[in-house]
Design a protein around this motif. Structure first.
Motif, PDB file in Angstrom:
ATOM      1  N   ASN A 103       0.820  -1.204   0.000  1.00  0.00           N
ATOM      2  CA  ASN A 103       0.000   0.000   0.000  1.00  0.00           C
ATOM      3  C   ASN A 103       0.854   1.254   0.000  1.00  0.00           C
ATOM      4  O   ASN A 103       0.527   2.245  -0.673  1.00  0.00           O
ATOM      5  CB  ASN A 103      -0.923   0.007   1.230  1.00  0.00           C
ATOM      6  N   LEU A 113      -6.751  -1.680   5.785  1.00  0.00           N
ATOM      7  CA  LEU A 113      -5.875  -1.170   4.741  1.00  0.00           C
ATOM      8  C   LEU A 113      -5.522   0.299   4.913  1.00  0.00           C
ATOM      9  O   LEU A 113      -4.556   0.779   4.340  1.00  0.00           O
ATOM     10  CB  LEU A 113      -6.518  -1.373   3.366  1.00  0.00           C
ATOM     11  N   TYR A 128     -10.166   2.407  -1.942  1.00  0.00           N
ATOM     12  CA  TYR A 128      -9.679   2.201  -3.304  1.00  0.00           C
ATOM     13  C   TYR A 128     -10.801   2.499  -4.313  1.00  0.00           C
ATOM     14  O   TYR A 128     -11.970   2.340  -4.012  1.00  0.00           O
ATOM     15  CB  TYR A 128      -9.240   0.746  -3.500  1.00  0.00           C
TER      16      TYR A 128
END
Length: 925
Positions: free
Chosen positions: A633, A656, A660
């Motif tokens: 990432n 995360l 996205y």
């Protein structure tokens, strides 16, 4: 054999809350011992072994019988029995504490015997080839002078007494550099070669010792390729236990005992050990012999013989004066003789020539006082103090005089070089540059490949003809350097000529140049090795080249620490090479070195996405998936990219760190559209775009491992689309992604697509590298797994078994790819009903994951989970199954998180709240 011990241990552990760990370990080892030797007995009875294997294994079994008998005696005295009084049990408890060390030694020996059995024809790894070995370097001089009393002294210390005392015996040859310690050890080896198997270990540090054991392992088991150092050490020590020959091991250049503290872990049981060392602390290892100056007669004999002069009264008197002036230093006397012979210098005139060169040498060493501080190196885990490369040249009277003596003779040798002008400068530059890499084995290929770069340095022109490398010119230079004794060993018979020279020559070459030049030579050495590594990526590198390249990388990283004086943590050259070197380390399973180098390079602010990708790939190999994901990432964030997901694909933002969305159009504009006709290697392409594609591929593999197959598919498709446009549909970089897609479709259950992609990848790799390339074998292995998933088990075995052997030979037995192959083969065996074979392989796999480095989580968890499933099928092993499920669950928490379905299922099976599944449900790796 051992059933009585197993019953006694079972009774003891079932009634003891906190038993000593040694008894728990024995409890796990003994059943495996029983199973293994029952298989050996059956194979012998059925005629399934050749006579040599049967003889070897019979010897191993006899050794185990003796160990088991000794163990039974100890346990009878230590472990309580039902019905014994409290006083009896207390007495045994005290004895158990006193006997724990002895029992531990027996347990280690049993494991070693098991390891030898595991390397027999019954398993994957080739058995040791028993015979007489003489594995020493070709460094011995043609004429060895004197030292008879020292050879006799070594022999007296290492002799086995009449009572048959076969304990390990150690002798240390200690003295300053240039006294002839290594030559003395070589001469002793030569005298023992008819009665011993002789092996040589470079003991400069633990890394060089591990590589020596890899080379020994490849001799004992031809075809084995131990890229994992710990696995090679374990194999060699176990294999040597069944040797009939007495063993002689030389540990050469053990000059940093404070740093290489675990050297005893490399001692074969019962071997004769000979050390050479400059360090006083090495005396603690065993009997010590001081190797000092040559005697007067020895010095005279060496000088006159090497210079080709007769022993007239005048020559003897002059030779005596020269040898005395050189401090009796063997290396200096030999060098002086070479100079006298080549220049036809009369002995009486040598002193004047020598004094003139000696004055120049003092200009270099005068500032190196005994107060010069050592270099302090800060590593990721500790701060360690390492002697500078000038350690042995501290200005202390006699030792300084001896150091100056040998340096002076080498300076005089430079004057002998017949070349003039630019050619002479080029030869000196070549030799000096070689001093900044590992000097034990320098291949011509390092420099010939370096010459192929565009706008290369001008000094290379002396070794080229019409713009191409000229081997004849290079080899003529090597012969010239050998003639003046600056190069001690040459091999011009092979296609890739090799040279080596004494470590003191390397130190002198570094000493004679300015400090700023040392930094420049270090950076050039980094570029030379980097070019070699990057060129090696295009082909399968032989094991010898891998070992030598590792030694070169280790050496130039060490030099970068010492000579780099800038504000950065690493030089610009090493920072630029960190991705190449880190990737090389990673491919060979050297994960600690990978992490150490990349993280050191990342201490400076300008961290490249490619560095993060190397670390992320490493963590993905090791099953540290959360760490890998975060790094991938970071790469995308640094490049201003997000994952290309479809509208219905969601990822947990809390895991995360950001959301996205699809950016297909932006990707096309930025990276793909203007590259339609580009056909060069991906490494030479736009670095930004290469990092994006590498990250997509890495993340695709990661999400495949954690079960997010939809996201993995989208990522791998994007990576494939990009690489097809950059390097073409049949390039090796493209084949990597095609293979990954084939594996993905196998897991999804779309076997038609899986077959299509894997067959395509295999064709690409066979065209590029041939059928024996490790990546080719890996793709073949994946085709075998596809057959297994289709329940074509016999067809699958015909592919999975040979490719597993090939991967073990190519990568080494503890590499991530090999261990995954072991795991997959175990799953195949379990589905075929070969439960014993499956369990044995899973135990081997788990052990391998533990040895491969810290931080391994997901792969080890998978193997423990599968082994637990096999144990669960037996009512007698329910407790063991629950214990393994618990260990797997805890590893899954580390790798996948506590809420992942695989983690929850492992905890449920550990608690007994979920019934066991079919072996068909066991996951492939």
């Amino acid at each position: 054999m051992g059933s009585k011990i197993a019953d006694r241990l079972e009774y003891y552990l079932s009634r003891t809350k906190s038993p000593p760990q040694i008894f728990v370990t024995l409890h796990d080892t003994i059943p495996l011992l029983i199973t293994t030797f029952e298989e050996v007995r059956d194979a012998c009875n059925d005629g399934g072994l050749d006579p040599d294997s049967q003889k070897r294994l019979t010897k191993t079994i006899e050794g185990c019988h003796r160990l088991v008998a000794a163990l039974e005696n100890y346990l009878e005295e230590c472990l309580p029995l039902e019905g014994e009084s409290f006083a009896q049990k207390t007495k045994k408890a005290v004895k158990s504490i006193r006997s724990e060390k002895a029992i531990g030694e027996i347990q280690k020996s049993l494991e070693a015997h098991l390891a030898v059995t595991a390397t027999s024809d019954l398993s994957l790894q080739g058995a040791p080839v028993i015979g007489r070995y003489f594995e020493v370097p070709a460094m011995n001089v043609q004429y060895f002078v004197g030292r008879k009393h020292m050879l006799e002294e070594i022999d007296s210390y290492l002799q086995t007494d009449e009572k048959g005392d076969y304990r390990t015996k150690v002798v240390v040859l200690r003295g300053m550099g240039g006294q002839g310690k290594t030559q003395l050890a070589l001469e002793y080896c030569r005298k023992q070669r008819l009665s011993h198997s002789v092996f040589w270990v470079d003991a400069t540090n633990s890394g060089t010792a591990f590589r020596s054991f890899e080379n020994i392992g490849s001799k004992l088991a031809p075809g084995a390729n131990f890229s994992n150092s710990e696995a090679a050490r374990t194999y060699v020590l176990a294999a040597l236990q069944v040797f009939n020959d007495p063993l002689l091991f030389v540990f050469d250049t053990f000059d940093q005992p404070g740093e290489f503290t675990a050297v005893k872990d490399f001692f074969p049981h019962g071997a004769k050990i000979l050390f050479t060392s400059r360090h006083t602390d090495s005396k603690r290892l065993g009997s010590s012999i001081e190797v000092g100056a040559m005697s007067e007669d020895e010095g005279i004999e060496l000088l006159l013989h090497q210079s080709g002069l007769e022993q007239t009264r005048e020559n003897v008197e002059n030779a005596k004066a020269i040898a005395e002036g050189l401090g009796g230093l063997a290396l200096a006397i030999d060098q002086a003789a070479t100079y006298i012979s080549a220049r036809h210098v009369p002995l009486h005139a040598f002193a004047g020539v020598y004094e003139k060169s000696r004055a120049a040498i003092f200009k270099h060493v005068g500032h190196l006082s005994c107060e010069t501080p050592p270099v302090t190196i800060k590593t990721l885990t500790s701060t360690r103090t390492t002697p500078t490369q000038w350690e042995y040249k501290k200005s202390r009277g006699h030792e300084t005089e001896q150091s100056v003596s040998v340096f002076t003779t080498w300076e005089m040798s430079f004057e002998q070089l017949e070349a003039r002008g630019q050619e002479r400068d080029a030869i000196i530059h070549l030799l000096t540059l070689a001093a900044f890499i590992d000097t034990k084995n320098i291949s011509e290929g390092l420099f010939s490949l370096y010459s192929q770069q565009a706008n290369g340095p001008t000094w290379l022109a002396a070794f080229m003809d019409q713009g191409a490398w000229d081997s004849s010119k290079y080899q003529d230079t090597v012969v010239l350097l050998c003639s003046v004794a600056l190069v001690t060993t040459i091999d011009l018979m092979s296609d890739d000529a090799r040279i080596s020279f004494h470590p003191l020559v390397a130190e002198w070459l570094k000493l004679r140049i300015d400090p700023s030049e040392r930094a420049q030579y270090t950076e050039e050495a980094i570029r030379v090795v980097r070019f070699f590594v990057d060129s090696g990526d295009k082909k399968e590198m032989p094991i010898q080249d891998k070992s030598e390249t590792l030694a070169h990388i280790d050496k130039i990283i060490e030099h970068d620490r010492v000579f780099h004086n800038g504000r950065r943590h690493v030089s610009n050259a090493l920072k630029e090479a960190s991705v190449s070197f880190g990737s090389f380390y990673r491919r060979l399973g050297r994960y600690q070195e990978t992490q150490g180098l990349i993280q050191r390079a990342m201490c400076d602010e300008d961290v490249s996405p490619a560095m993060l990708n190397v670390l992320a790939n490493m963590f993905c190999d090791l099953g540290e998936l959360e760490k890998a994901e975060k790094l991938y990432n970071e790469v995308l964030i640094s490049l201003g990219k997000q994952l290309p997901l479809k509208g219905d694909q969601k990822l947990d933002v809390t895991t995360l760190g950001f959301s996205y969305w699809t950016q297909d159009d932006k990707l096309t504009k930025d990276g793909l559209a203007y590259q339609a006709d580009y056909t060069a290697n991906l490494q030479q392409f736009e670095p930004w775009f290469a990092s994006v594609l590498s990250t997509y591929n890495g993340l695709g593999v990661l999400y495949m491992k954690i079960g997010r197959l939809d996201i993995a598919e989208e990522l791998l498709k994007q990576a494939l689309q990009g690489r097809e446009k950059v390097v073409g549909p049949e390039g090796s970089f493209t084949a990597e992604v095609i293979n990954n897609l084939g594996v993905l479709y196998t897991r999804i259950g779309d076997y038609g697509k899986a077959q299509e992609f894997l067959a395509r990848a295999l064709t690409c790799l066979e065209m590029a590298f041939g059928p024996h390339y490790t990546a080719t074998q890996l793709t073949k292995h994946n085709l075998g797994i596809l057959l297994m998933q289709q329940n074509r088990l016999d067809d699958a075995e015909k592919i999975v078994l040979p490719t597993t052997k090939a991967l073990e030979g190519g990568f080494g037995p503890a590499h991530a790819s090999t261990l995954s192959a072991f795991h997959n083969l175990a799953i195949l065996y379990s589905r075929q009903g070969k439960v014993v074979e499956a369990r044995k392989l899973l135990e081997k796999t788990i052990s391998g994951w533990k040895e491969s480095g810290k931080g391994v989580a997901k792969p080890e968890a998978d193997s423990k989970y599968c082994l637990a499933g096999l144990c669960e099928m037996s009512e007698d092993e329910k407790a063991k199954a629950e214990h393994l499920f618990q260990e797997a669950a805890e590893l899954y928490v580390h790798a996948l998180g506590k809420d992942h379905p695989q983690t929850r299922e492992a905890f449920e099976r550990a608690d007994g709240t979920r019934i066991h599944a079919s072996v068909d449900k066991m996951s492939i790796s």
